[in-house]
Enzyme design. Structure first.
Site, short mmCIF file in Angstrom:
data_model
loop_
_atom_site.label_atom_id
_atom_site.label_comp_id
_atom_site.label_asym_id
_atom_site.label_seq_id
_atom_site.Cartn_x
_atom_site.Cartn_y
_atom_site.Cartn_z
CB CYS A 1 17.02 -42.36 -16.35
SG CYS A 1 18.43 -42.05 -17.92
CG ASP B 1 19.71 -44.29 -6.41
OD1 ASP B 1 20.42 -43.35 -6.03
OD2 ASP B 1 19.07 -44.22 -7.41
CD GLN C 1 15.64 -35.53 -6.87
OE1 GLN C 1 16.76 -35.57 -7.70
NE2 GLN C 1 14.81 -34.16 -6.66
CE LYS D 1 20.84 -37.27 -10.82
NZ LYS D 1 20.08 -36.52 -11.38
CG HIS E 1 18.13 -43.31 -12.23
ND1 HIS E 1 19.07 -43.74 -12.98
CD2 HIS E 1 17.75 -42.42 -13.13
CE1 HIS E 1 19.77 -42.53 -13.69
NE2 HIS E 1 18.35 -41.96 -13.61
#
Lengths: 426, 148
Positions: free
Chosen positions: A384, A220, A223, A246, A143
């Protein structure tokens, strides 16, 4: 009430006994007040969970309760309200620690979100360490928030940003990763689950290889956390970043997990109140972890709401939730693949909750607008992740992404709406 | 089919999306401008041949959604042969119609098919991209390129 800690225990117990508790998505759906609304006379088929998830009543109540009965600043006041606010805020930190399996609450830093967490590591960890010619290794499926912070710091320090390519199916090219991981690699930044493709990356293997070469790893997890189990000690990563919103929690709150010895060795990211022990004009002594990295009044209500979201998720049979989401993804992939001219982007063997696709002759934006008129909410655009779109030779994709409250009806609504798109553009 | 959908995706728009008019580069263009909508990735490059303050020829290149492609196609048709002042007035008129902002000077003829976009705030920029690029090309000195 079930705490996240004993919910996790319970989850492990259930898994051990391999007699999975059932999960009823249509009942869970009732916990999310927004899903009772209708858009253009239809029930909402909310399939934009990778952008943000909806919030259960428990999270809304937790924020409300903070403002109606506890509102005060944290870590400061001697009065009752401030003590209550501090207790609630700090108990959320414990909930987060249990949720990601960190060994120490000092390793849990509250941030504004994943983006700020990554920037914190780029500025406080990487910036003082990077020498000209050093390398930061990221992947093609990052991202923008796991690209730009490294670009900024590499440019400033004369370091080199290297990129691991992805395969046509949207998997990491592991051979290339091992080749690119070199003696000058100081840090590896990798997305746990790709927000644009749904690919689950082999983070544990990446971490092991990186550590063998003396590089630290930032994951990261924006998600990932709502869809797959995350245990930072099992992954072995040095930093893990995620956002509350999220994860069925509020916006404006996120978390950076960092190994204690690394966090101890890093200078503060921002200066201000709460991150200090004492200040004189000659010298300031910084506060201990985690407060050293939490300058200023934090998003107290947000942190409390995040704690409530994790407690909510912890009370659900997570293995069954995962199975439910996998089943939705499988059914949606199968149904959509049967539409003429539709191509799924991202067909990795290990995927979760994200279905990106393009439709021949129809721009994703037109798809998004048309199906919105039927109450189906998806994301269209570059997600993104412009370098990833470029790799697939696409300006954009349409993306349906699932959450625990989605049901087969949402998949049907998506399928039917896409048939109408075809009718218009045929 | 849904009436709102029909209102936005009118037959003329679908037709111009399928068969864009005046598409391609223009070898003897003396004005050129690029337009980009970072939100959706739509790109357009506009070529104009202006002589004696008249738009003698015009063409566009680029990729985008149906609304932006059709808008670019119909824009080129509507400004070809017009004076620079008339083309500029068309920009003003189109902008007012699409954004529902400002005085509507009068009927825009075929371009009225874009009237529906004002009901779709997320799509207004798709419809106006080609027109903003036109404005950039018209207001620049000859033989230069700008990015909108």
């Amino acid at each position: 009430m079930l705490t996240a800690g004993n919910a996790l225990e319970l989850r492990a117990q259930v898994e051990n006994e391999s007699c999975e508790r059932a999960f009823d998505a249509s009942r869970a759906r009732l916990d999310f007040p927004i899903l009772r609304h209708r858009i253009r006379g239809r029930e909402i088929a909310y399939l934009d969970n990778a952008a943000t998830t909806q919030k259960p009543q428990a999270v809304i109540d937790a924020e409300m309760s903070f403002y109606t009965s506890e509102c005060s600043n944290v870590h400061r006041g001697v009065h009752t309200l401030s003590q209550r606010a501090t207790a609630s805020f700090e108990s959320s930190r414990d909930v987060v620690r249990d949720f990601v399996g960190a060994s120490d609450r000092k390793e849990i830093i509250f941030t504004r979100g994943t983006t700020e967490a990554i920037n914190l590591v780029a500025q406080s960890f990487a910036r003082p360490r990077l020498q000209p010619g050093d390398e930061v290794l990221i992947t093609e499926m990052e991202h923008h928030s796991d690209i730009v912070p490294w670009q900024l710091v590499c440019q400033e320090r004369g370091a080199v940003l290297r990129v691991v390519p992805v395969t046509d199916s949207g998997e990491l090219e592991l051979e290339a990763f091992h080749r690119l991981l070199g003696p000058r690699t100081r840090l590896v930044g990798i997305v746990h689950v790709s927000n644009a493709l749904g690919t689950i990356n082999p983070v544990r293997d990446v971490v092991r290889a990186a550590h063998d070469r003396g590089a630290v790893v930032l994951v990261d997890g924006a998600q990932a956390v709502a869809h797959i189990p995350v245990d930072v000690q099992e992954l072995g990563c040095d930093f893990y970043a995620f956002s509350g919103h999220k994860l069925y929690g509020p916006t404006g709150i996120g978390v950076l997990y960092g190994k204690r010895e690394l966090l101890e060795s890093m200078p503060p990211y921002q200066g201000g109140g709460d991150m200090i022990l004492s200040v004189t004009f000659a010298k300031t002594t910084y506060n201990e972890l985690p407060y050293k990295f939490e300058a200023g009044t934090p998003n107290i209500a947000g942190a409390i709401g995040l704690g409530a979201a994790i407690r909510y998720l912890g009370a659900l049979p997570f293995t069954a939730v995962m199975r439910h989401e996998d089943e939705l993804l499988r059914m949606a992939t199968e149904a959509l693949s049967s539409l003429p001219g539709l191509r799924v982007i991202g067909t990795a063997r290990r995927k979760t909750a994200v279905l990106s696709f393009v439709l021949e002759g129809v721009h994703p934006h037109d798809i998004g607008t048309i199906i919105d008129l039927e109450g189906v909410a998806i994301r269209t655009g570059h997600h993104c992740a412009q370098p990833l779109m470029e790799r697939f030779g696409l300006p954009a994709t349409a993306r349906a992404s699932f959450g625990l409250y989605n049901t087969i009806s949402d998949v049907e609504a998506l399928y039917q709406a896409l048939q109408h798109v075809e009718e218009i553009f045929r | 089919m849904n009436a709102e959908m029909r209102e936005l995706y009118q037959e003329a728009i679908l037709d111009h999306n399928r068969r864009p008019r005046n598409r391609g580069s223009l070898a003897d263009a003396n004005r050129r401008a690029d337009g980009y909508n970072p939100l959706c990735g739509d790109r357009i490059r506009l070529f104009l041949k202006i002589e004696d303050e008249i738009v003698k020829d015009v063409s566009f290149e680029g990729a985008g959604c149906a609304i932006s492609t059709a808008s670019a196609s119909m824009m080129t048709q509507s400004v070809k042969g017009k004076s620079v002042a008339e083309a500029y007035a068309l920009f003003e008129g189109f902008h007012a119609m699409a954004t529902d902002d400002g005085e509507r000077a009068g009927d825009l003829g075929k371009l009225e098919v874009f009237c529906g976009v004002k009901e779709f705030p997320a799509r207004v920029k798709c419809a106006t991209l080609a027109w903003h690029t036109l404005k950039a090309a018209l207001t620049q000195p000859a033989d230069s390129t700008t990015t909108e």
